[in-house]
Scaffold this motif. Structure first.
Motif, short mmCIF file in Angstrom:
data_model
loop_
_atom_site.label_atom_id
_atom_site.label_comp_id
_atom_site.label_asym_id
_atom_site.label_seq_id
_atom_site.Cartn_x
_atom_site.Cartn_y
_atom_site.Cartn_z
N ILE A 83 -13.08 -4.39 -6.26
CA ILE A 83 -11.95 -3.87 -5.47
C ILE A 83 -12.26 -2.48 -4.93
O ILE A 83 -13.09 -1.75 -5.45
N ASP A 84 -11.58 -2.17 -3.86
CA ASP A 84 -11.61 -0.84 -3.27
C ASP A 84 -10.18 -0.54 -2.84
O ASP A 84 -9.28 -1.39 -2.99
N CYS A 85 -9.92 0.63 -2.31
CA CYS A 85 -8.56 0.97 -1.92
C CYS A 85 -8.56 1.93 -0.74
O CYS A 85 -9.59 2.50 -0.38
N VAL A 86 -7.39 2.07 -0.16
CA VAL A 86 -7.20 3.06 0.90
C VAL A 86 -6.71 4.36 0.27
O VAL A 86 -6.06 4.35 -0.78
N GLN A 87 -7.03 5.45 0.92
CA GLN A 87 -6.72 6.79 0.43
C GLN A 87 -5.71 7.45 1.35
O GLN A 87 -5.75 7.26 2.57
N ILE A 88 -4.80 8.22 0.78
CA ILE A 88 -3.70 8.80 1.55
C ILE A 88 -4.09 10.15 2.16
O ILE A 88 -4.65 11.01 1.47
N TRP A 89 -3.76 10.32 3.43
CA TRP A 89 -3.78 11.63 4.09
C TRP A 89 -2.35 11.92 4.53
O TRP A 89 -1.74 11.13 5.25
N ASN A 90 -1.82 13.04 4.09
CA ASN A 90 -0.46 13.45 4.43
C ASN A 90 -0.47 14.95 4.63
O ASN A 90 -0.30 15.72 3.68
N GLN A 91 -0.71 15.38 5.87
CA GLN A 91 -0.86 16.80 6.18
C GLN A 91 -0.03 17.13 7.42
O GLN A 91 0.25 16.26 8.25
N GLY A 92 0.37 18.39 7.51
CA GLY A 92 1.28 18.73 8.60
C GLY A 92 1.04 20.10 9.21
O GLY A 92 0.18 20.87 8.78
N ASN A 149 -18.70 10.33 -0.23
CA ASN A 149 -18.68 11.04 -1.50
C ASN A 149 -17.50 10.73 -2.42
O ASN A 149 -17.48 11.23 -3.55
N ALA A 150 -16.53 9.97 -1.97
CA ALA A 150 -15.34 9.74 -2.79
C ALA A 150 -15.67 8.98 -4.07
O ALA A 150 -16.59 8.17 -4.13
N THR A 151 -14.90 9.27 -5.12
CA THR A 151 -15.01 8.59 -6.42
C THR A 151 -13.79 7.70 -6.60
O THR A 151 -12.66 8.17 -6.57
N PHE A 152 -14.01 6.44 -6.84
CA PHE A 152 -12.93 5.45 -6.82
C PHE A 152 -11.87 5.70 -7.88
O PHE A 152 -12.18 5.98 -9.05
N ASN A 153 -10.62 5.58 -7.46
CA ASN A 153 -9.48 5.56 -8.36
C ASN A 153 -8.39 4.74 -7.68
O ASN A 153 -7.98 5.06 -6.56
N ASP A 154 -7.95 3.66 -8.33
CA ASP A 154 -6.95 2.79 -7.70
C ASP A 154 -5.52 3.28 -7.90
O ASP A 154 -4.58 2.62 -7.45
N ARG A 161 -4.71 7.78 -5.38
CA ARG A 161 -5.74 6.81 -5.02
C ARG A 161 -6.88 7.49 -4.27
O ARG A 161 -6.65 8.39 -3.47
N GLU A 162 -8.09 7.03 -4.54
CA GLU A 162 -9.25 7.53 -3.82
C GLU A 162 -10.18 6.36 -3.55
O GLU A 162 -10.46 5.56 -4.46
N MET A 163 -10.63 6.26 -2.33
CA MET A 163 -11.52 5.17 -1.94
C MET A 163 -12.84 5.26 -2.71
O MET A 163 -13.17 6.29 -3.30
N ARG A 164 -13.60 4.18 -2.67
CA ARG A 164 -14.92 4.19 -3.29
C ARG A 164 -15.92 4.63 -2.23
O ARG A 164 -16.11 3.94 -1.23
N GLY A 165 -16.59 5.75 -2.45
CA GLY A 165 -17.53 6.27 -1.47
C GLY A 165 -18.81 5.45 -1.42
O GLY A 165 -19.15 4.71 -2.35
N ILE A 315 -6.24 5.25 4.59
CA ILE A 315 -7.46 4.76 5.20
C ILE A 315 -8.52 4.49 4.12
O ILE A 315 -8.58 5.17 3.10
N GLY A 316 -9.35 3.49 4.37
CA GLY A 316 -10.46 3.18 3.49
C GLY A 316 -11.62 2.63 4.31
O GLY A 316 -11.52 2.50 5.54
N LEU A 317 -12.70 2.30 3.64
CA LEU A 317 -13.88 1.76 4.31
C LEU A 317 -14.31 0.49 3.58
O LEU A 317 -14.72 0.53 2.42
N ASP A 318 -14.19 -0.64 4.28
CA ASP A 318 -14.70 -1.91 3.76
C ASP A 318 -16.20 -1.93 4.01
O ASP A 318 -16.64 -1.93 5.16
N LYS A 319 -16.97 -1.94 2.94
CA LYS A 319 -18.42 -1.77 3.06
C LYS A 319 -19.20 -3.07 2.91
O LYS A 319 -20.42 -3.09 3.05
N GLY A 320 -18.52 -4.16 2.61
CA GLY A 320 -19.24 -5.39 2.35
C GLY A 320 -20.01 -5.27 1.04
O GLY A 320 -19.92 -4.27 0.33
#
Length: 332
Positions: A83-92, A149-154, A161-165, A315-320
């Protein structure tokens, strides 16, 4: 210029309006993000986690002949997934009403003593639009960094949440006990032999190798180019940028496994270089009902004399499969 120190909200005193053309200096490159679809492409998800499913190819090194009229030899193959996940960006961005309306205000640095008049005018006539554009540029570079460089956390442990780099996904083999798509340059400069070896490792392990591209840090690409040029074989030197993916020009080198693209990327982890098959990389977003994937919206200002907007996306990256890519370690 540095970032504004107190942007909540940005006031008139913190706006630097000058006259003449505005040049945007500093690195703004996001080659991988651009190649896989940018902040406006990719695929939409309806869940914050997604899977990569795979089935390994059985090893074939012999065959036992069967007699005429016999029964079949039955076969089955199990599947696996990660599994992988999308990571949140919430900036203003938040501006006081005064800052929003002061497009004609000139910073004191522009009003030096003895200056009678100025050529041109302030090129920024919408401070909010300018600040949001700069925020999107920053977010794009943050996404590019996290892709590698991200370290995965679902998020199930209560942390964000943090995507798998790519580094975690490819260098670890995504937990595969058979993964060996990695070679070491033994703490030397990146060279042709290391590139050829990683391509061979990928080929030996069944990687489709449809659109492989080498991603390396600037110094590593320079070392590779200098080594090829010093070899005295012009056919092995870096070729001109005759390929273009999503607006990104790609150099290439000739290898026994075909031409491979070269892309300089400052966010590749130190001491590593990656061969990524672009055919199996895809940017993905969580589809927020009524909002979409990446959106800018007004936010609540608690009755303050200010206006604020936020940029939001997941957003995340599907890497296959990790086996479709390769990593060179020990690069200096």
């Amino acid at each position: 210029m540095a970032a504004i120190g107190s942007p909540d909200p940005i006031s008139v005193a913190e706006i630097n309006n000058f006259t003449g053309e505005l040049f945007k200096v500093g690195a703004r490159r996001t080659p991988l993000l651009s190649m896989v679809g940018g902040l406006t492409g990719g695929k939409l998800l309806n869940a914050p986690v997604f899977q990569t499913q795979k089935v390994d190819t059985p090893t074939v090194n012999s065959y036992t002949a069967v007699a005429e009229g016999g029964t079949p030899a039955y076969f089955g193959r199990s599947r696996s997934s990660a599994i992988d996940c999308v990571q949140i960006w919430n900036q203003g961005v938040k501006l006081t009403y005064s800052a929003l309306g002061s497009t004609g205000y000139l910073n004191s640095q522009a009003m030096e003593s003895g200056t009678a008049a100025f050529e041109g005018s302030n090129p920024v006539n919408d401070e909010m639009a300018f600040q949001v554009e700069e925020l999107l540029s920053k977010i794009a570079r943050e996404v590019e960094y996290e892709f590698f460089n991200a370290t995965f956390n679902d998020g199930t442990d209560g942390n964000p949440r943090e995507m798998r780099g790519i580094d975690e996904w490819v260098a670890s083999g995504n937990g595969s006990s058979t993964f060996d798509n990695q070679v070491s340059s033994a703490d030397t400069a990146l060279d042709f032999d290391a590139v050829a070896e990683i391509l061979k490792a990928m080929y030996d392990n069944g990687a489709p190798m449809q659109n492989p591209v080498l991603f390396a840090r600037p110094g590593s690409i320079l070392d590779l180019n200098q080594g090829l040029a010093a070899s005295g074989n012009a056919q092995m030197a870096v070729l001109p940028r005759d390929r273009n993916v999503a607006g990104v020009d790609i150099d290439s080198i000739i290898t026994p496994f075909g031409n491979i693209g070269l892309v300089v990327n400052e966010f590749v982890p130190a001491s590593k270089a990656f061969v990524l098959d672009l055919s199996y990389l895809d940017v993905c977003f969580l589809n927020i009902p009524g909002k979409g994937a990446v959106f800018v919206e007004d936010t609540d200002n608690d009755d303050a004399a200010a206006i604020s907007k936020r940029v939001y996306m997941e957003i995340g990256l599907d890497k296959g499969p990790a086996e479709y890519h390769g990593v060179i370690t020990g690069v200096i």
